[in-house]
Scaffold this motif. Structure first.
Motif, PDB file in Angstrom:
ATOM      1  N   CYS A  21     113.725  20.205  96.261  1.00 19.29           N
ATOM      2  CA  CYS A  21     113.002  21.433  95.895  1.00 19.29           C
ATOM      3  C   CYS A  21     112.581  21.330  94.429  1.00 19.29           C
ATOM      4  O   CYS A  21     113.397  21.515  93.521  1.00 19.29           O
ATOM      5  CB  CYS A  21     113.876  22.655  96.130  1.00 19.29           C
ATOM      6  N   LYS A  22     111.319  21.025  94.205  1.00 16.81           N
ATOM      7  CA  LYS A  22     110.816  20.751  92.857  1.00 16.81           C
ATOM      8  C   LYS A  22     110.887  21.993  91.969  1.00 16.81           C
ATOM      9  O   LYS A  22     110.366  23.048  92.304  1.00 16.81           O
ATOM     10  CB  LYS A  22     109.374  20.263  92.949  1.00 16.81           C
ATOM     11  N   ASN A  23     111.553  21.856  90.843  1.00 16.84           N
ATOM     12  CA  ASN A  23     111.669  22.930  89.835  1.00 16.84           C
ATOM     13  C   ASN A  23     112.400  24.173  90.337  1.00 16.84           C
ATOM     14  O   ASN A  23     112.373  25.210  89.675  1.00 16.84           O
ATOM     15  CB  ASN A  23     110.293  23.340  89.307  1.00 16.84           C
ATOM     16  N   CYS A  24     113.058  24.066  91.482  1.00 13.66           N
ATOM     17  CA  CYS A  24     113.679  25.267  92.050  1.00 13.66           C
ATOM     18  C   CYS A  24     114.842  25.780  91.202  1.00 13.66           C
ATOM     19  O   CYS A  24     114.909  26.967  90.875  1.00 13.66           O
ATOM     20  CB  CYS A  24     114.181  24.989  93.465  1.00 13.66           C
ATOM     21  N   PHE A  25     115.750  24.888  90.854  1.00 13.42           N
ATOM     22  CA  PHE A  25     116.973  25.364  90.212  1.00 13.42           C
ATOM     23  C   PHE A  25     116.776  25.711  88.747  1.00 13.42           C
ATOM     24  O   PHE A  25     117.666  26.296  88.132  1.00 13.42           O
ATOM     25  CB  PHE A  25     118.116  24.368  90.439  1.00 13.42           C
ATOM     26  N   ASP A  26     115.603  25.419  88.212  1.00 16.73           N
ATOM     27  CA  ASP A  26     115.251  25.967  86.902  1.00 16.73           C
ATOM     28  C   ASP A  26     115.020  27.468  87.009  1.00 16.73           C
ATOM     29  O   ASP A  26     115.070  28.182  86.005  1.00 16.73           O
ATOM     30  CB  ASP A  26     113.985  25.303  86.363  1.00 16.73           C
ATOM     31  N   GLN A  27     114.757  27.937  88.214  1.00 18.84           N
ATOM     32  CA  GLN A  27     114.427  29.342  88.435  1.00 18.84           C
ATOM     33  C   GLN A  27     115.506  30.089  89.227  1.00 18.84           C
ATOM     34  O   GLN A  27     115.304  31.245  89.602  1.00 18.84           O
ATOM     35  CB  GLN A  27     113.095  29.450  89.190  1.00 18.84           C
ATOM     36  N   ILE A  28     116.620  29.424  89.486  1.00 14.87           N
ATOM     37  CA  ILE A  28     117.726  30.053  90.220  1.00 14.87           C
ATOM     38  C   ILE A  28     118.955  30.091  89.310  1.00 14.87           C
ATOM     39  O   ILE A  28     119.598  29.067  89.092  1.00 14.87           O
ATOM     40  CB  ILE A  28     118.073  29.266  91.506  1.00 14.87           C
ATOM     41  N   PRO A  29     119.315  31.251  88.770  1.00 12.76           N
ATOM     42  CA  PRO A  29     120.491  31.324  87.906  1.00 12.76           C
ATOM     43  C   PRO A  29     121.790  31.632  88.646  1.00 12.76           C
ATOM     44  O   PRO A  29     122.869  31.518  88.078  1.00 12.76           O
ATOM     45  CB  PRO A  29     120.144  32.469  86.954  1.00 12.76           C
ATOM     46  N   ILE A  30     121.672  32.030  89.937  1.00 14.44           N
ATOM     47  CA  ILE A  30     122.846  32.522  90.666  1.00 14.44           C
ATOM     48  C   ILE A  30     123.001  31.776  91.985  1.00 14.44           C
ATOM     49  O   ILE A  30     122.070  31.702  92.789  1.00 14.44           O
ATOM     50  CB  ILE A  30     122.735  34.036  90.954  1.00 14.44           C
ATOM     51  N   MET A  31     124.200  31.238  92.210  1.00 13.86           N
ATOM     52  CA  MET A  31     124.554  30.637  93.490  1.00 13.86           C
ATOM     53  C   MET A  31     125.255  31.678  94.349  1.00 13.86           C
ATOM     54  O   MET A  31     126.034  32.487  93.846  1.00 13.86           O
ATOM     55  CB  MET A  31     125.490  29.439  93.285  1.00 13.86           C
ATOM     56  N   SER A  32     124.981  31.646  95.635  1.00 14.97           N
ATOM     57  CA  SER A  32     125.635  32.543  96.585  1.00 14.97           C
ATOM     58  C   SER A  32     126.636  31.725  97.394  1.00 14.97           C
ATOM     59  O   SER A  32     126.312  30.640  97.874  1.00 14.97           O
ATOM     60  CB  SER A  32     124.585  33.171  97.510  1.00 14.97           C
ATOM     61  N   GLN A  33     127.850  32.245  97.536  1.00 11.68           N
ATOM     62  CA  GLN A  33     128.887  31.487  98.255  1.00 11.68           C
ATOM     63  C   GLN A  33     129.575  32.360  99.298  1.00 11.68           C
ATOM     64  O   GLN A  33     129.937  33.502  99.043  1.00 11.68           O
ATOM     65  CB  GLN A  33     129.925  30.936  97.269  1.00 11.68           C
ATOM     66  N   HIS A  34     129.762  31.789 100.498  1.00 10.45           N
ATOM     67  CA  HIS A  34     130.492  32.426 101.587  1.00 10.45           C
ATOM     68  C   HIS A  34     131.771  31.631 101.823  1.00 10.45           C
ATOM     69  O   HIS A  34     131.722  30.406 101.980  1.00 10.45           O
ATOM     70  CB  HIS A  34     129.669  32.418 102.881  1.00 10.45           C
ATOM     71  N   ILE A  35     132.907  32.316 101.854  1.00 10.07           N
ATOM     72  CA  ILE A  35     134.188  31.625 102.075  1.00 10.07           C
ATOM     73  C   ILE A  35     135.023  32.418 103.079  1.00 10.07           C
ATOM     74  O   ILE A  35     135.313  33.595 102.871  1.00 10.07           O
ATOM     75  CB  ILE A  35     134.996  31.462 100.778  1.00 10.07           C
ATOM     76  N   TYR A  36     135.419  31.741 104.153  1.00 12.10           N
ATOM     77  CA  TYR A  36     136.279  32.327 105.178  1.00 12.10           C
ATOM     78  C   TYR A  36     137.491  31.419 105.358  1.00 12.10           C
ATOM     79  O   TYR A  36     137.374  30.319 105.898  1.00 12.10           O
ATOM     80  CB  TYR A  36     135.526  32.455 106.503  1.00 12.10           C
ATOM     81  N   SER A  37     138.640  31.857 104.899  1.00 13.04           N
ATOM     82  CA  SER A  37     139.856  31.053 105.037  1.00 13.04           C
ATOM     83  C   SER A  37     141.077  31.926 104.769  1.00 13.04           C
ATOM     84  O   SER A  37     141.071  32.727 103.831  1.00 13.04           O
ATOM     85  CB  SER A  37     139.849  29.880 104.053  1.00 13.04           C
ATOM     86  N   LEU A  71     123.290  22.116 100.117  1.00 13.05           N
ATOM     87  CA  LEU A  71     122.744  22.589  98.843  1.00 13.05           C
ATOM     88  C   LEU A  71     122.306  21.439  97.951  1.00 13.05           C
ATOM     89  O   LEU A  71     121.280  21.524  97.272  1.00 13.05           O
ATOM     90  CB  LEU A  71     123.767  23.460  98.112  1.00 13.05           C
ATOM     91  N   ARG A  72     123.065  20.343  97.942  1.00 14.61           N
ATOM     92  CA  ARG A  72     122.685  19.207  97.109  1.00 14.61           C
ATOM     93  C   ARG A  72     121.373  18.584  97.600  1.00 14.61           C
ATOM     94  O   ARG A  72     120.508  18.211  96.798  1.00 14.61           O
ATOM     95  CB  ARG A  72     123.808  18.171  97.097  1.00 14.61           C
ATOM     96  N   THR A  73     121.233  18.472  98.924  1.00 16.13           N
ATOM     97  CA  THR A  73     119.991  17.927  99.482  1.00 16.13           C
ATOM     98  C   THR A  73     118.827  18.859  99.186  1.00 16.13           C
ATOM     99  O   THR A  73     117.731  18.412  98.802  1.00 16.13           O
ATOM    100  CB  THR A  73     120.128  17.722 101.002  1.00 16.13           C
ATOM    101  N   PHE A  74     119.053  20.148  99.332  1.00 15.49           N
ATOM    102  CA  PHE A  74     118.032  21.146  99.012  1.00 15.49           C
ATOM    103  C   PHE A  74     117.601  21.004  97.548  1.00 15.49           C
ATOM    104  O   PHE A  74     116.404  20.983  97.233  1.00 15.49           O
ATOM    105  CB  PHE A  74     118.580  22.544  99.287  1.00 15.49           C
ATOM    106  N   ARG A  75     118.557  20.910  96.643  1.00 12.70           N
ATOM    107  CA  ARG A  75     118.261  20.780  95.212  1.00 12.70           C
ATOM    108  C   ARG A  75     117.433  19.528  94.940  1.00 12.70           C
ATOM    109  O   ARG A  75     116.485  19.563  94.140  1.00 12.70           O
ATOM    110  CB  ARG A  75     119.573  20.718  94.426  1.00 12.70           C
ATOM    111  N   ASN A  76     117.763  18.440  95.606  1.00 11.79           N
ATOM    112  CA  ASN A  76     117.070  17.174  95.348  1.00 11.79           C
ATOM    113  C   ASN A  76     115.636  17.151  95.864  1.00 11.79           C
ATOM    114  O   ASN A  76     114.837  16.313  95.437  1.00 11.79           O
ATOM    115  CB  ASN A  76     117.851  16.016  95.974  1.00 11.79           C
TER     116      ASN A  76
END
Length: 206
Positions: free
Chosen positions: A134-150, A127-132
């Motif tokens: 993806c130009k202007n992407c996270f200005d338009q993404i208010p919600i993170m999706s998370q998967h957790i299996y443990s 996600l950090r690499t994607f953010r770095n």
């Protein structure tokens, strides 16, 4: 911290409330059940679900959907691009994913809220690499999706806190949550005890 267990949590459920993810693209593909055939699809069920761009092959269809007279209220961008389920689902590295999804960030979407790619391992570098890249992407993404299996409640909470630390201004929607990893080692009582511990502690995060 803003943690979303359901997009419909903030308002009473109505027949128009979103739940689950749309099969609108899955019906054209093999299911996750070892390629057993097309997924079932009904118009009534599909109308109340959230549309997802499963992988790069769905981008053109999703772009047309956004241009339609009735664009979806939400659009989830890629499902576990960092993981291939039984070799059936494709993996997409973060830089090609950023390039592919730029289509959506370059087009108007006043009626549609974007949900970040739901990666299998949210606290890795994907996600950090994607953010770095993806130009202007996270200005338009208010919600993170998370998967957790443990099976370990402490690990679940730590993963949420780590994602929040990386994206402190975003809401977190836990779209997949389970005590199972490769397989579930808990009996029914163990699963109930796990849920009774994990869910209140997640809700207490705010």
């Amino acid at each position: 911290m803003s943690t979303l267990l359901s997009l419909s949590q903030s308002a009473p459920f109505t027949p128009q409330s979103p739940f689950g993810f749309s099969l609108d693209t899955l019906d054209k593909k093999s299911t996750y059940n070892s390629g057993s055939g097309p997924a079932a699809l009904t118009e009534e069920l599909n109308a109340h679900q959230i549309h997802m761009v499963m992988d790069p092959s769905d981008i053109n269809a999703a772009a047309e959907l956004l241009k339609s007279p009735n664009p979806p209220a939400f659009l989830a961008l890629f499902n576990e691009p960092d993981f291939s389920f039984q070799g059936i689902t494709p993996k997409t590295d973060p830089i090609p994913a950023a390039e592919a999804l730029q289509t959506f960030f370059n087009m108007p979407h006043p009626k549609t809220t974007y949900i970040a790619p739901g990666v299998a391992f949210a606290t890795t570098d994907w996600l950090r690499t994607f953010r770095n890249h993806c130009k202007n992407c996270f200005d338009q993404i208010p919600i993170m999706s998370q998967h957790i299996y443990s099976p370990h409640p402490e690990f679940v909470l730590d993963e949420i806190k780590k994602l929040h630390a990386d994206f402190p201004d975003k809401k977190i929607w836990i779209t997949e949550l389970s005590p199972a990893e490769a397989k579930c080692t808990l009996d029914q009582k163990g699963v109930i005890d796990w849920m009774n511990k994990v869910v209140p502690e997640i809700q207490a995060l705010g």
